[in-house]
Write an enzyme that holds these catalytic residues in place. Structure first.
Site, mmCIF file in Angstrom:
data_model
loop_
_atom_site.group_PDB
_atom_site.id
_atom_site.type_symbol
_atom_site.label_atom_id
_atom_site.label_comp_id
_atom_site.label_asym_id
_atom_site.label_seq_id
_atom_site.Cartn_x
_atom_site.Cartn_y
_atom_site.Cartn_z
ATOM 1 N N ASP A 104 8.232 1.681 -3.834
ATOM 2 C CA ASP A 104 8.212 1.076 -2.506
ATOM 3 C C ASP A 104 9.486 1.317 -1.698
ATOM 4 O OD1 ASP A 104 5.869 0.025 -3.490
ATOM 5 O OD2 ASP A 104 6.297 -2.034 -2.869
ATOM 6 N N ASP A 105 9.335 1.171 -0.367
ATOM 7 C CA ASP A 105 10.409 1.014 0.618
ATOM 8 C C ASP A 105 11.057 2.309 1.100
ATOM 9 O OD1 ASP A 105 9.904 -1.646 0.369
ATOM 10 O OD2 ASP A 105 11.903 -2.240 -0.294
ATOM 11 N N HIS A 155 3.027 0.782 3.668
ATOM 12 C CA HIS A 155 3.842 -0.401 3.363
ATOM 13 C C HIS A 155 4.332 -1.065 4.648
ATOM 14 C CE1 HIS A 155 5.862 -3.042 0.697
ATOM 15 N NE2 HIS A 155 7.064 -2.465 0.671
ATOM 16 N N HIS A 159 8.307 -3.528 7.513
ATOM 17 C CA HIS A 159 8.509 -4.352 6.323
ATOM 18 C C HIS A 159 8.864 -5.804 6.670
ATOM 19 C CE1 HIS A 159 9.967 -5.599 2.338
ATOM 20 N NE2 HIS A 159 9.369 -4.502 1.854
ATOM 21 N N HIS A 249 11.420 0.764 -6.660
ATOM 22 C CA HIS A 249 11.798 1.030 -5.274
ATOM 23 C C HIS A 249 12.670 2.273 -5.171
ATOM 24 C CE1 HIS A 249 10.707 -3.234 -5.271
ATOM 25 N NE2 HIS A 249 10.524 -3.134 -3.967
#
Length: 283
Positions: A104-105, A155, A159, A249
């Site tokens: 993620d991210d 995603h 965020h 991540h």
């Protein structure tokens, strides 16, 4: 958790994509559920018992996806395991020894290439859950993820930690702008949605379904974004069992501990006979 800042608006057109096959419509309502704890899963219904509430148009039009084909399911809880994923997404059964690694991210100009190098070394496919405004200026990195054979997931655009408390029009903006940017950059239209922190609401479920995506959370979280130490991340990931969805991540800060842990964890899990699979392949 890292929350990227908002960037200038993108064009409002989202390219039409092929959504899931009509087989999704036949998915049964009684499926295995699992709460985001270490407790055993309990039976729970995935598909919403009623259609999602009508979403009123936002005061300022947001990017809008092509209308979802009949059969795209609106869930009432996220997917937590590979078994649950296959119950709502038609396809060949996952191997009995399969686990899925989600990242993620990103994309991030420094950490994403390091993660890609590790995955390439061990011949592992993963799913990269990309933040829309993190792609800005990192388009080449985002394309390299796809070129390396990995899957991409949505995603959100920026965020927001409060996505589950946001009104429907704001949720749509977060979902659709990210969908547009990911497709525009990589040529892929995500079929998996990862909400920030895993938080969900009826508006989140509705927006994901309208864009043709399945909300996917995880059941193995080392909390690597908190930088708890390489050993802590490693021990949590080494506890993975067949069917687990793992969370790591490549963005949001210093990910050196994550990279160090993956260098140990991936070959260790493979030596136990576990096989890595990616989520979100397009039909």
């Amino acid at each position: 958790m890292h929350t990227p800042t908002e960037e200038p608006s993108l064009p409002t057109h989202v390219t039409r994509r092929r959504l899931f096959g009509a087989g999704l419509a036949a998915v049964g309502a009684a499926l295995v559920a699992r709460e985001p704890t270490a407790q055993p899963p309990a039976a729970q219904t995935f598909l919403a018992d009623a259609p999602p509430p009508l979403l009123l148009p936002p005061p300022h039009p947001a990017p809008s996806p092509s209308p979802a084909e009949p059969g795209t399911p609106t869930l009432n809880r996220p997917v937590f395991t590979l078994k649950e994923y296959r119950q709502v997404v038609p396809g060949p059964a996952f191997p009995d020894n399969a686990v899925a690694l989600t990242i993620d991210d990103g994309p991030h100009g420094g950490w994403t290439p390091q993660v890609l190098h590790i995955l390439e070394k061990y011949h592992v496919q993963a799913t990269f859950c990309m933040i829309g405004n993190q792609i800005l200026g990192q388009e080449a990195v985002a394309r390299s993820v796809v070129a390396a054979g990995h899957q991409v997931a949505n995603h959100t655009w920026s965020h927001p930690a409060t996505l589950a408390q946001m009104p429907a029009d704001k949720v749509e903006q977060e979902v659709y702008r990210a969908q547009e940017k990911i497709h525009e950059t990589t040529g892929r239209t995500p079929t998996v949605f990862r909400s920030p922190g895993g938080a969900v609401s009826p508006a989140v479920f509705a927006a994901a379904a309208k864009a043709g995506m399945i909300p996917v959370n995880w059941d193995r979280d080392p909390k690597d974004w908190t930088k708890p130490g390489t050993q802590s991340i490693t021990s949590h990931l080494l506890a993975a069992r067949p069917g687990d969805i793992l969370l790591c991540h490549d963005g949001g800060g210093d990910r050196s501990q994550t990279c160090a842990a993956l260098r140990t964890v991936i070959p260790a899990l493979q030596s136990r006979g576990l096989q890595f699979v990616a989520l979100g392949g397009q039909p």
